[in-house]
Scaffold this active site. Structure first.
Site, mmCIF file in Angstrom:
data_model
loop_
_atom_site.group_PDB
_atom_site.id
_atom_site.type_symbol
_atom_site.label_atom_id
_atom_site.label_comp_id
_atom_site.label_asym_id
_atom_site.label_seq_id
_atom_site.Cartn_x
_atom_site.Cartn_y
_atom_site.Cartn_z
ATOM 1 N N ARG A 1 0.857 -1.188 0.000
ATOM 2 C CA ARG A 1 0.000 0.000 0.000
ATOM 3 C C ARG A 1 0.892 1.237 0.000
ATOM 4 O O ARG A 1 1.931 1.273 0.683
ATOM 5 C CB ARG A 1 -0.898 0.027 1.248
ATOM 6 C CG ARG A 1 -2.054 -0.976 1.229
ATOM 7 C CD ARG A 1 -3.101 -0.634 0.165
ATOM 8 N NE ARG A 1 -4.237 -1.539 0.162
ATOM 9 C CZ ARG A 1 -4.378 -2.585 -0.657
ATOM 10 N NH1 ARG A 1 -3.442 -2.864 -1.550
ATOM 11 N NH2 ARG A 1 -5.466 -3.339 -0.606
ATOM 12 N N HIS B 1 -0.860 -0.386 -10.131
ATOM 13 C CA HIS B 1 -1.494 -1.335 -9.202
ATOM 14 C C HIS B 1 -1.854 -2.652 -9.910
ATOM 15 O O HIS B 1 -3.010 -3.079 -9.917
ATOM 16 C CB HIS B 1 -2.750 -0.706 -8.558
ATOM 17 C CG HIS B 1 -3.108 -1.341 -7.245
ATOM 18 N ND1 HIS B 1 -3.499 -0.622 -6.134
ATOM 19 C CD2 HIS B 1 -3.133 -2.643 -6.854
ATOM 20 C CE1 HIS B 1 -3.747 -1.439 -5.122
ATOM 21 N NE2 HIS B 1 -3.527 -2.678 -5.539
HETATM 22 P P1 NAP Z 1 -1.239 -11.396 5.585
HETATM 23 O O1 NAP Z 1 -1.354 -12.827 5.222
HETATM 24 O O2 NAP Z 1 -2.175 -10.842 6.616
HETATM 25 O O3 NAP Z 1 0.279 -11.140 6.046
HETATM 26 C C1 NAP Z 1 0.706 -9.924 6.578
HETATM 27 C C2 NAP Z 1 2.138 -10.075 7.061
HETATM 28 O O4 NAP Z 1 2.587 -8.791 7.530
HETATM 29 C C3 NAP Z 1 2.274 -11.046 8.233
HETATM 30 O O5 NAP Z 1 3.477 -11.758 8.148
HETATM 31 C C4 NAP Z 1 2.308 -10.095 9.438
HETATM 32 O O6 NAP Z 1 2.987 -10.599 10.591
HETATM 33 C C5 NAP Z 1 3.089 -8.929 8.858
HETATM 34 N N1 NAP Z 1 2.836 -7.710 9.627
HETATM 35 C C6 NAP Z 1 1.687 -7.039 9.818
HETATM 36 N N2 NAP Z 1 1.863 -5.970 10.616
HETATM 37 C C7 NAP Z 1 3.180 -5.974 10.956
HETATM 38 C C8 NAP Z 1 3.975 -5.139 11.761
HETATM 39 N N3 NAP Z 1 3.462 -4.068 12.400
HETATM 40 N N4 NAP Z 1 5.277 -5.447 11.898
HETATM 41 C C9 NAP Z 1 5.807 -6.521 11.284
HETATM 42 N N5 NAP Z 1 5.108 -7.365 10.483
HETATM 43 C C10 NAP Z 1 3.807 -7.083 10.330
HETATM 44 O O7 NAP Z 1 -1.423 -10.461 4.296
HETATM 45 P P2 NAP Z 1 -1.177 -10.861 2.763
HETATM 46 O O8 NAP Z 1 -2.316 -11.652 2.226
HETATM 47 O O9 NAP Z 1 0.194 -11.415 2.620
HETATM 48 O O10 NAP Z 1 -1.279 -9.413 2.066
HETATM 49 C C11 NAP Z 1 -0.435 -8.324 2.449
HETATM 50 C C12 NAP Z 1 -0.934 -7.027 1.837
HETATM 51 O O11 NAP Z 1 -0.670 -7.000 0.434
HETATM 52 C C13 NAP Z 1 -2.443 -6.806 1.905
HETATM 53 O O12 NAP Z 1 -2.820 -6.291 3.174
HETATM 54 C C14 NAP Z 1 -2.694 -5.808 0.792
HETATM 55 O O13 NAP Z 1 -2.633 -4.486 1.286
HETATM 56 C C15 NAP Z 1 -1.513 -6.018 -0.155
HETATM 57 N N6 NAP Z 1 -1.960 -6.493 -1.491
HETATM 58 C C16 NAP Z 1 -1.577 -5.784 -2.596
HETATM 59 C C17 NAP Z 1 -1.971 -6.205 -3.859
HETATM 60 C C18 NAP Z 1 -1.531 -5.453 -5.099
HETATM 61 O O14 NAP Z 1 -2.004 -5.744 -6.200
HETATM 62 N N7 NAP Z 1 -0.603 -4.522 -5.008
HETATM 63 C C19 NAP Z 1 -2.734 -7.386 -4.016
HETATM 64 C C20 NAP Z 1 -3.100 -8.068 -2.860
HETATM 65 C C21 NAP Z 1 -2.715 -7.622 -1.610
HETATM 66 P P3 NAP Z 1 2.475 -11.940 11.355
HETATM 67 O O15 NAP Z 1 2.935 -13.071 10.467
HETATM 68 O O16 NAP Z 1 3.162 -11.905 12.645
HETATM 69 O O17 NAP Z 1 0.972 -11.815 11.426
#
Ligand code: NAP
Length: 314
Positions: free
Chosen positions: A229, A277
């Site tokens: 993001r 994006h």
């Molecule tokens: P996820 O499964 O919820 O994983 C999030 C990861 O971030 C986890 O490892 C979490 O730690 C870590 N995290 C969160 N807050 C943190 C903090 N304060 N300090 C350190 N680590 C932290 O999410 P995901 O499915 O991988 O997706 C991640 C993000 O990608 C989404 O939220 C979305 O915004 C973005 N996204 C972008 C696109 C695009 O097209 N650009 C597409 C899809 C998603 P823990 O393992 O300890 O929980």
């Protein structure tokens, strides 16, 4: 007759009907309808809805709403809007999305690894100049976030020969990945990174997290890929780090304001690659099948899929 399931999206969303049709095809025994087609009586019978960036005022017209299933993986706005509501949020967790994102992470890592921005600049200047080849085994790709997308990306990067490190909130153990956890271990992860890839959710903790003091932990000449993001990066700090050479290049797929306004500096900056994006688009077919499986389980057992932790904000 079971109540219809409303599909609620932002007004004017171009793919509203395509989504409704895909969801309907995946759930032939259900009736997926646009919210506008439901009268007050039908709305009162809805205890869940499928959503894509809905207006919370639309959600408020469903008095019995217990949960919403988003067709997106990032749900920061829903979490914000429903912070004090009892309505639970289910986000999309789709292995296809994780693979698509992992492919993008590998593609743009290779773009930086093989110095493509530099050779493009050389071509523009008519310069025939070769630089030393560095093997992927000698480069570390550091992943901010080891969730669904981070883990799939780590696997692809390891298979391509890179050294991989990763950072999460709670401690993770991932074979082949040097794992760091919590704010106190972030500087060590940054100091070892040649290419930093951001795959974090946007939360109050991660907003503006990549600011000047944080970027200063990177090795001079490191590169950055942001596929998460836009608001995770402090844009002025990023610009200063690029201008000073602290950062060699940034591949940016996400921005505070999208589409990126024409006057924004990123468009013209020679060390920035702007993407609209596109790193991890949702596949309507696989996403609809996942939503259908979750809905089927809910109808059969009353059990909700894993819900977003509103306190943690992701
Ligand atoms: P996820 O499964 O919820 O994983 C999030 C990861 O971030 C986890 O490892 C979490 O730690 C870590 N995290 C969160 N807050 C943190 C903090 N304060 N300090 C350190 N680590 C932290 O999410 P995901 O499915 O991988 O997706 C991640 C993000 O990608 C989404 O939220 C979305 O915004 C973005 N996204 C972008 C696109 C695009 O097209 N650009 C597409 C899809 C998603 P823990 O393992 O300890 O929980």
């Amino acid at each position: 007759m079971i109540p219809a399931i409303p599909f609620i999206c932002a007004p004017g969303y171009a793919f509203a009907e395509a989504w409704r049709a895909a969801l309907q095809a995946a759930m032939p025994l259900e009736r997926i309808v646009a919210l506008e087609s439901l009268d007050d009586h039908a709305r009162a019978a809805c205890d869940f809805a499928i959503v894509a960036n809905p207006d919370t005022r639309d959600l408020a017209t469903l008095a019995q709403l217990k949960w919403v299933h988003s067709v997106w993986a990032g749900v920061e706005r829903l979490v914000e809007d429903l912070q004090h509501s009892p309505v639970e949020i289910v986000r999309l967790v789709d292995p296809q999305l994780a693979q698509t994102m992992a492919e993008a992470v590998l593609a743009w890592t290779l773009y930086l690894h093989r110095d493509m921005p530099r050779y493009a600049r050389q071509q523009a200047a008519g310069q025939w100049l070769e630089h030393d080849y560095v093997r992927p085994q000698e480069k570390t790709v550091a992943l901010l976030g080891l969730g669904e997308l981070g883990l799939a990306s780590a696997a692809r990067l390891l298979a391509a020969g890179f050294q991989v490190s990763g950072w999460s909130r709670s401690r993770r153990a991932v074979p082949g990945v040097q794992c760091f956890a919590g704010d106190e271990e972030l500087p060590a992860l940054l100091a070892g990174a040649d290419i930093l890839v951001c795959l974090l959710p946007l939360t109050p903790q991660t907003r503006d997290m990549l600011d000047a003091p944080t970027l200063a932990h990177l090795k001079p000449g490191a590169s950055l890929i942001n596929f998460a993001r836009g608001a995770i990066i402090d844009d002025q700090a990023l610009r200063a780090a690029l201008d000073s050479g602290q950062l060699a290049h940034a591949v940016l797929d996400v921005f505070r304001e999208e589409p990126l306004p024409a006057a924004q500096w990123q468009w013209q900056h020679p060390q920035v690659t702007v993407l609209p994006h596109i790193s991890g688009p949702t596949d309507r077919g696989t996403a609809a099948a996942i939503v259908a499986a979750n809905v089927g389980r809910y109808r059969a057992t009353g059990a909700l899929p894993v819900v977003v932790d509103k306190q943690r904000r992701y």
